[in-house]
Design an enzyme around this catalytic site. Sequence first.
Site, PDB file in Angstrom:
ATOM      1  N   GLU A 127       1.139  -1.461   0.230  1.00 41.71           N
ATOM      2  CA  GLU A 127       0.269   0.047   0.063  1.00 41.71           C
ATOM      3  C   GLU A 127       0.904   1.441   0.487  1.00 41.71           C
ATOM      4  O   GLU A 127       1.486   1.834   0.685  1.00 41.71           O
ATOM      5  CB  GLU A 127      -1.224   0.427   1.240  1.00 41.71           C
ATOM      6  CG  GLU A 127      -1.984  -0.721   1.313  1.00 41.71           C
ATOM      7  CD  GLU A 127      -2.327  -1.636   2.514  1.00 41.71           C
ATOM      8  OE1 GLU A 127      -3.794  -1.820   2.707  1.00 41.71           O
ATOM      9  OE2 GLU A 127      -1.906  -1.382   3.529  1.00 41.71           O
ATOM     10  N   TYR A 246       3.940   5.202  12.847  1.00 40.62           N
ATOM     11  CA  TYR A 246       2.828   5.368  12.465  1.00 40.62           C
ATOM     12  C   TYR A 246       1.877   6.319  11.929  1.00 40.62           C
ATOM     13  O   TYR A 246       1.593   7.023  10.987  1.00 40.62           O
ATOM     14  CB  TYR A 246       2.398   3.459  12.292  1.00 40.62           C
ATOM     15  CG  TYR A 246       3.190   3.061  11.285  1.00 40.62           C
ATOM     16  CD1 TYR A 246       1.812   1.990   9.957  1.00 40.62           C
ATOM     17  CD2 TYR A 246       4.577   2.138  11.620  1.00 40.62           C
ATOM     18  CE1 TYR A 246       2.687   1.175   9.124  1.00 40.62           C
ATOM     19  CE2 TYR A 246       4.458   0.830  10.863  1.00 40.62           C
ATOM     20  CZ  TYR A 246       4.018   0.917   9.994  1.00 40.62           C
ATOM     21  OH  TYR A 246       4.318  -0.046   8.454  1.00 40.62           O
TER      22      TYR A 246
END
Length: 673
Positions: A127, A246
């Site tokens: 992704e 993240y």
Amino acid sequence: MTQSANSKINTTRLKTHIDAMAKQSINITPDASSTHLHNGIDTPLPPADLHGAYVNNRPLPTEGIADRKAYIVGSGLGGLSAAFFLIRDGHMPAQNITFLEEGNVEGGAMDGAGDAEQGYIVRGGREMEFTYQNFWDVFSEIPALELPEPFTVLDEYRIVNDADKNWSKARLLEKQGQLKDFSTMDLSKRQQLELVKLIMARKEDLDDISVEQWFSEGFLNTNFYLFWRTMFAFQNWHSVLEMKLYTHRFLHLMDGLNDMTGLVFPKYNQYDSFVLPLLNWLKNKGVKVQTGTIISDVDMSIHDDAMTSTAIRCRTQDGDYDIPLEPKDLVFVTNGSIVEDTAYGDADTVPELKLGEQALNGASGWSLWKNLAKKSSKFGRPEKFCGNTAASMWESVTLTCKPSPLIDKLKELSVNDPYSGKTVSGGIITFADSNWLMSFTVNRQPHFPDQPDDVIVIWVYALLMDKAGNLVKKAMPECTGKEILTEMCYHLGLTEQTDDIIAATKIRTALMPYITGQFMPRAKGDRPWAVPEGSKNLACLGQFVETHNDVVFTLESSVRTARTGVYSLLGIKKQIPDIYPGQYDIRRLLRATRTLNSDKPFLGEGLLRHFLSGTYFEHILPLGPNEKPEDLNKPGMFEQQLKSLRHVFEESHSLETAKTWFKKTMDNVRNRD
């Protein structure tokens, strides 16, 4: 330096500045999170996280580069990128670069193989998004796969994605094929504060803490965490430090987390889209590739705190031998591997897992790292990442599908017809009530250049490897491909059509024992820096390398570590930009705050609208569902929030009580007693 023997560049007219640069100390990997942004005489270089054309300058060659050699252990994206930067920015002759690859095909974890008759297989997918500065820098110069020169992979990628926006209309399913509401993050105020607390926490305070140790059980059952863990492959027992990184790295994508509108995907699988064009460019330049070669160790001369690699120990089917190294020669090692010891199965067989020395290749990526770590603690602690395969393992399945009821169901869930060449599922679709936590995705088709027109390739994976299935009462690693497809059909409401679907589908499975090893809880010193302290001619690459702020399990991190190693060992006077600074963008922060609040006005938004509506800065305000810019000038929100705050203070017995309440709230956020 007036002239490089390799590049024949006359630098006489720039000698004054080149000499000054040679004396200048440059931090090639600046840390934006540890500096205070300002302009001044003490900041001659661009800000650490500046992104733009100004940081795309090409450095001059370093002295003696034509006489240096480089050996790259592993031909995954990190290794391939190291060779790219050695050539482009290091000006090293390509024929001086040699890959030492243990497999029979290059690409590492970025694979893509098979055919329609035997079944295609990809162990994983990628992704991607817009802000991979280092990755896109590489592929802005690599010739396109299908377009003629001078077009690049980036040019081709933009043509595909600009014309075909990615989004998902069926991110979550439940109850055998029914859509589950995925419109909001489903976070309570308390759960939002848990996330804010993590964002505000210092990185050094999160050593060896897991996600489930940090968050409440209620948080782990929210839509937000379901989106998060299935998109990024996080487990409850993984590192909360990595989850924090993240959150900062992808804060600008928070409002696309539920429908995946922030993602971009290649036209084909990762091997054909990225590995093949880059590999062809390197080979055309003259880089050498030696496959079937296992590197068991790198000999070193260690004196005080200095480590110089002296020989590379190789093992092939023809016997063992050493490659002697001069001090000026360079070694790049891919330490660890997320796809090592992969066990394969098919429709009728179960993957048979063999680890370490039991495996055919002897687990070379991990054994090499362990051997390096024995020489010096600066190489980290590999056992932290490979020592618990039950916690780092999951399985993927590649389905090669002819027309069947499965494809008919897929058409209902897709944003475009699967055969149209456009976006299909728009990312993974997760079965929210799956005991295995199973997801599947269908990227643009064909997924392989040679794929027949009537074939669709589907990729499936699950996170929980120790649970019995909802229909098939076995753990996923104990199942044949047919049994896994049967479980998938159950969750799609296709149980009665299962036999027809199996008959029209080729099934190949891959059980990967270390696939999320990079997420395991860790502490300072567990991972080596790209150039371990004291190393004179060896650098580390890949997913188990320390960086200031970047995350692992991305293509960008592989390229970043490779670039850092090349620049450091060659002494290249050029900065590598820190991660995209979206976390400091007030627009992104406001948008993310509203998104985490289920797209409802957050505390204080009314006040912001009151002061900013009708001004130049009103565009930074987030719009709510179905709102238009002109709605920002409507009264109501400010008055409503002011009334709520007034009610809070009226219930307090004194101003001092209000101050105490406010201080307690802030202390909770800051994790103070």
